[in-house]
Design a protein around this motif. Structure first.
Motif: not given
Length: 368
Positions: A147-159, A226-233, A235-242
């Motif tokens: 129910h969370k995602c660090p990426a979105v395709n900008g061709a069409a999205f809402a926020i 380059k900007d976000w690898y530390k924070e994403l890493a 989260r990756f450790v906590n949810k590698p199966q996703v």
């Protein structure tokens, strides 16, 4: 106001007229902003015939950049939901299209809208069909299991406006869509994928335009990482199966290279040795086959891994194509996508990361 729609245009667009026709007919409280950077004279003349109630055109005679254009336009809007649409997408002629988006946004902060490429006779459109299928699979997995995602395709999205304000809008980066999704992700924003609301994407049939676009994507992705690898890493450790399945779908060729590197060649050598001994007992021709086998063991290992990977990918893609409504999957096209197209794309990504390591800070033909 229920929803504000933003359509950024650079120079011109062949799709804006049909997009506005559908959007203006929607039965929700809405406002539509079309921001045009450096328009051509022909497109300026065309805009005179596109004026409609609830549509505001912002014309920038000089190029201001996509993020500047969008941030400035959002300040003029009042909708609780912000919908961003690229100017080259097709929208289904459904009077409840926007209402469905508004309803979905009641339960999420970021909504990734299903994207489908309409195949034509061009090779690139056929390959992009499978590429966009991977985008949709990854979004569905993130929506379904995190129910969370660090990426979105900008061709069409809402926020939601609250989330947009919370992350301070778009930053001046090449991959502004992925970047804002990452910041919403780190703010614990809820993410959903729309299975029944979609847009059609128009892809470049020209190799030169495709290459320029993909170079920009690769550099934008590298700068984002380059900007976000530390924070994403973390989260990756906590949810590698996703995260791992999503990476597998997005970059299938990388999986082949990874497995080829970690699977010991000794396994193949031993298997070929047993096979050679079997031949020696049966046919007394072990020596030449054994010599050839040792010389080609690594090649055979990569070949077997590649074919096994393709078999697994084809099976999984088939299942998801049925689930997500991508009914035009053809095995020979997927074969070319898996072994050729995704490998070329991966090479461009690697080159983009190398450029960023050596100081590259902007994509080709792009202004933030």
């Amino acid at each position: 106001m229920d929803i504000s729609i933003f359509i950024p245009v650079y120079k011109q667009s062949d799709q804006v007229e049909s997009m506005l026709k559908v959007l203006c007919s929607q039965n929700v409280s809405k406002e539509i902003f079309v921001t045009v950077d450096a328009p051509t004279d022909e497109f300026c003349n065309k805009l005179e015939h596109l004026k409609a109630e609830g549509v505001k055109f912002i014309i920038n005679r000089e190029r201001t950049g996509k993020t500047n254009a969008l941030n400035n336009t959002v300040k003029m809007s009042s909708g609780g939901v912000l919908l961003f649409l690229d100017s080259d997408v097709g929208i289904p002629d459904n009077p409840d299209y926007l209402r469905k988006i508004v309803m979905k946004m009641e339960h999420t902060d970021v909504l990734d809208i299903k994207k489908r490429v309409i195949k034509d006779k061009s090779f690139l459109s056929k390959m992009a069909y499978y590429e966009y299928l991977t985008f949709n699979i990854s979004s569905w997995i993130a929506s379904r299991f995190m129910h969370k995602c660090p990426a979105v395709n900008g061709a069409a999205f809402a926020i939601k406006r609250e989330m947009f304000d919370k992350v301070n809008g778009f930053r001046k980066v090449v991959a502004e869509d992925i970047d804002i999704a990452t910041r919403a992700f780190l703010k614990e924003g809820k993410f959903s994928y729309s299975h029944d609301v979609e847009v059609d994407n128009v892809v470049h049939g020209n190799w030169k335009k495709w290459f320029v676009q993909r170079r920009r994507w690769a550099i934008g992705q590298a700068l984002w990482l380059k900007d976000w690898y530390k924070e994403l890493a973390r989260r990756f450790v906590n949810k590698p199966q996703v995260f791992l399945p999503s990476l597998f779908f997005l970059y299938p060729s990388a999986t082949v290279f990874f497995l080829s590197a970690i699977v010991p060649s000794l396994w193949m050598y031993n298997s070929l040795l047993v096979f050679s001994l079997f031949l020696s007992v049966k046919f007394n021709i072990a020596l030449p086959i054994f010599l050839v086998s040792l010389a080609t063991a690594d090649i055979l290992k990569v070949l077997l891994i590649s074919l096994a990977g393709f078999g697994i990918t084809a099976t999984v893609f088939y299942g998801f194509s049925r689930k997500l409504g991508f009914r035009e999957l053809k095995i020979h096209e997927l074969f070319v996508y898996y072994f050729f197209y995704s490998t070329v794309w991966m090479a461009i990504i690697v080159f983009g990361h190398i450029q960023v390591l050596f100081g590259k800070k902007a994509g080709p033909d792009w202004k933030t």
